[in-house]
Structures are given as C-alpha cells and as structure tokens.
Design an enzyme around this catalytic site. Structure first.
Site, PDB file in Angstrom:
ATOM      1  N   ASP A  74      14.772  -0.512   0.486  1.00 19.46           N
ATOM      2  CA  ASP A  74      15.596  -0.744   1.666  1.00 19.46           C
ATOM      3  C   ASP A  74      16.577  -1.880   1.336  1.00 19.46           C
ATOM      4  O   ASP A  74      17.637  -1.641   0.770  1.00 19.46           O
ATOM      5  CB  ASP A  74      14.620  -1.073   2.804  1.00 19.46           C
ATOM      6  CG  ASP A  74      15.284  -1.229   4.156  1.00 19.46           C
ATOM      7  OD1 ASP A  74      16.336  -0.626   4.359  1.00 19.46           O
ATOM      8  OD2 ASP A  74      14.737  -1.949   5.001  1.00 19.46           O
TER       9      ASP A  74
ATOM     10  N   ARG B 127       0.310   6.501   7.416  1.00 16.62           N
ATOM     11  CA  ARG B 127       0.330   6.595   5.949  1.00 16.62           C
ATOM     12  C   ARG B 127      -0.275   7.899   5.441  1.00 16.62           C
ATOM     13  O   ARG B 127       0.073   8.383   4.368  1.00 16.62           O
ATOM     14  CB  ARG B 127      -0.450   5.430   5.329  1.00 16.62           C
ATOM     15  CG  ARG B 127       0.177   4.054   5.559  1.00 16.62           C
ATOM     16  CD  ARG B 127      -0.486   3.042   4.632  1.00 16.62           C
ATOM     17  NE  ARG B 127      -0.226   1.656   4.970  1.00 16.62           N
ATOM     18  CZ  ARG B 127       0.834   0.955   4.555  1.00 16.62           C
ATOM     19  NH1 ARG B 127       1.751   1.529   3.813  1.00 16.62           N
ATOM     20  NH2 ARG B 127       0.969  -0.308   4.894  1.00 16.62           N
TER      21      ARG B 127
ATOM     22  N   LYS C  95      17.328   3.823   0.600  1.00 18.40           N
ATOM     23  CA  LYS C  95      18.278   3.620   1.706  1.00 18.40           C
ATOM     24  C   LYS C  95      19.411   2.751   1.186  1.00 18.40           C
ATOM     25  O   LYS C  95      19.387   1.532   1.363  1.00 18.40           O
ATOM     26  CB  LYS C  95      17.585   2.879   2.861  1.00 18.40           C
ATOM     27  CG  LYS C  95      16.669   3.706   3.726  1.00 18.40           C
ATOM     28  CD  LYS C  95      16.385   2.919   5.016  1.00 18.40           C
ATOM     29  CE  LYS C  95      14.953   3.007   5.434  1.00 18.40           C
ATOM     30  NZ  LYS C  95      14.614   2.152   6.578  1.00 18.40           N
TER      31      LYS C  95
ATOM     32  N   ASP D  29       4.362   3.386   6.403  1.00 12.61           N
ATOM     33  CA  ASP D  29       3.735   3.076   7.693  1.00 12.61           C
ATOM     34  C   ASP D  29       4.708   2.475   8.686  1.00 12.61           C
ATOM     35  O   ASP D  29       5.778   1.978   8.323  1.00 12.61           O
ATOM     36  CB  ASP D  29       2.614   2.053   7.481  1.00 12.61           C
ATOM     37  CG  ASP D  29       3.166   0.649   7.179  1.00 12.61           C
ATOM     38  OD1 ASP D  29       4.024   0.528   6.272  1.00 12.61           O
ATOM     39  OD2 ASP D  29       2.770  -0.311   7.863  1.00 12.61           O
TER      40      ASP D  29
ATOM     41  N   ASP E 288       7.554   3.443  -2.658  1.00 11.60           N
ATOM     42  CA  ASP E 288       7.744   4.479  -1.646  1.00 11.60           C
ATOM     43  C   ASP E 288       9.216   4.525  -1.222  1.00 11.60           C
ATOM     44  O   ASP E 288       9.839   5.576  -1.184  1.00 11.60           O
ATOM     45  CB  ASP E 288       6.834   4.236  -0.429  1.00 11.60           C
ATOM     46  CG  ASP E 288       6.852   2.789   0.080  1.00 11.60           C
ATOM     47  OD1 ASP E 288       7.531   1.928  -0.513  1.00 11.60           O
ATOM     48  OD2 ASP E 288       6.174   2.521   1.094  1.00 11.60           O
TER      49      ASP E 288
ATOM     50  N   LYS F  38       0.822  -1.187   0.000  1.00 12.00           N
ATOM     51  CA  LYS F  38       0.000   0.000   0.000  1.00 12.00           C
ATOM     52  C   LYS F  38       0.873   1.260   0.000  1.00 12.00           C
ATOM     53  O   LYS F  38       0.406   2.345  -0.285  1.00 12.00           O
ATOM     54  CB  LYS F  38      -0.882   0.031   1.260  1.00 12.00           C
ATOM     55  CG  LYS F  38      -1.724  -1.195   1.460  1.00 12.00           C
ATOM     56  CD  LYS F  38      -2.366  -1.163   2.876  1.00 12.00           C
ATOM     57  CE  LYS F  38      -2.636  -2.568   3.318  1.00 12.00           C
ATOM     58  NZ  LYS F  38      -2.974  -2.629   4.759  1.00 12.00           N
ATOM     59  N   GLY F  39       2.144   1.063   0.362  1.00 12.70           N
ATOM     60  CA  GLY F  39       3.022   2.200   0.652  1.00 12.70           C
ATOM     61  C   GLY F  39       3.152   3.238  -0.445  1.00 12.70           C
ATOM     62  O   GLY F  39       3.358   4.418  -0.170  1.00 12.70           O
TER      63      GLY F  39
END
Ligand code: IMP
Ligand code: MG
Length: 183
Positions: free
Chosen positions: A107, A169, A135, A163, A104, A47-48
């Site tokens: 990582d 969010r 990141k 989130d 979003d 959903k990010g």
C-alpha cells in the site's frame, strides 16, 4: 461463495479463488525460472501473507528455506501509521541468501521499505519483492517490486490472508469491504 456468511460484508468480489490460483501459478513459474541458480530464502510477513505464501511455495519448484517476520504499522485501522515496529524478527541467518519477501498487499510501501533495509543490513545477498496485490496510487515510500499478482485502485480489501481488525483472513476470495464495516 454463498456458503460464506461474511460475503455480505463485501461490496464486491475482486478475485475469485480460481483467479488467485492462476495469478499464483504464473508468479511461481517466473520465480522458479529466475531463482534457479540462487540460494533462495522465502520470507513471509505475518500474518497477512501466510495464505498466499502457502500456495505460492508449492509453485516454486526449487530448493529453498523459509522464514517469517512480523511487523506492525496499522493497529486496527485501515491507514498505515507510518512507523514500523518489529514484533518477530527472522530466526534463520540471511547471510549470503537471496531473499524473496512475500507480501499480501503493498500500500504505502512503508512496511516493505523498512524490511528490505533491515534484511540488507543483516547481510542478505539480494532482496526481491513479491506481492499478490499492489495499490500503486498510495505509495509514500519507494519500493521496487519485481513480482506483482495484480494492481488495484485505492480500496480497502480483505480475504485470502488479508484482514480488517483480524477478520476475513480465512476467506478464499479477495473482495472490497463495504465502507460501513470499517467506518
Ligand atoms: P504498507 O506499509 O502501507 O505498504 O502496508 C502494507 C500492509 O498493510 C500489508 O501487509 C497489509 O497487512 C496491510 N494492508 C494494506 N492495505 C490493505 C487492505 O486493503 N486490506 C488489508 N490490509 C491491508
Ligand atoms: Mg500485512
């Protein structure tokens, strides 16, 4: 940002609404130039990415189709579990499409590495990655990210789609959560 109660859960605001809008505009401009001759599908990861995707789409001034995938590798923690599970697959055909994946944050790279392979196996003509936040220190799997809004150090952030345990969010800014919130 005082009107948001949850601001007290943050150690620091990294990007304001205005800074995010500038980043999104300049990414959209580059994408518009680079994809003008392509058969563009914009693919968001639920959903990010939805908040970023909604804003980015309006800066991409080209015909395109949209689709979404949902995968899970995190559970409710702050570390990738390393295994990616498809919760919702694409519903449009990617055959011959130039797919732009919108994320979003990248990582470990585990999620995107998996999705790029998945879409190539389904016949996408090309797969290009766009992430608002990167990141780079944390990479475990190699991913080639063409469009990056900003690089950040290794800190757990939330807001603007991102989130912690499904919260934050809806906040219009991106900030670093206080450690006490997730430990
Ligand atoms: P990766 O597979 O480790 O690259 O994880 C990517 C996904 O993990 C992103 O799509 C986010 O949903 C989530 N994620 C990674 N870092 C953060 C963070 O700092 N805050 C919130 N979500 C994050
Ligand atoms: Mg995500």
């Amino acid at each position: 940002m005082g009107e948001y109660n949850e601001i007290n859960d943050f150690k620091e605001v990294l990007f304001t609404r205005e800074q995010i809008a500038d980043m999104t505009k300049s990414l959209g401009k580059k994408i518009t130039q680079d994809f003008s001759e392509k058969d563009l599908m914009v693919m968001g990861l639920l959903k990010g990415s939805i908040v970023f995707m909604a804003d980015l789409l309006r800066e991409i001034k080209l015909p395109c189709v949209l689709d979404f995938m949902a995968v899970s590798s995190y559970g409710n923690g702050t570390e990738s579990q390393g295994r990616v599970q498809i919760l919702k697959d694409i519903s449009e055909s990617v055959l011959g499409k130039d797919v732009l994946i919108v994320e979003d944050i990248i990582d470990s790279g585990v999620t995107l590495n998996f999705i790029v392979n998945h879409l190539k196996n389904k016949g996408a003509k090309s797969v290009t990655l766009c992430t608002l936040i990167n990141k780079p220190e944390r990479r475990k799997k190699e991913v080639d990210v063409k469009y990056i809004g900003a690089d950040i150090p290794n800190e757990f952030i939330a807001g603007y789609g991102m989130d912690y345990a499904e919260r934050y969010r809806n906040l219009p800014f991106i900030g670093v959560l206080k450690e006490e919130i997730y430990s």
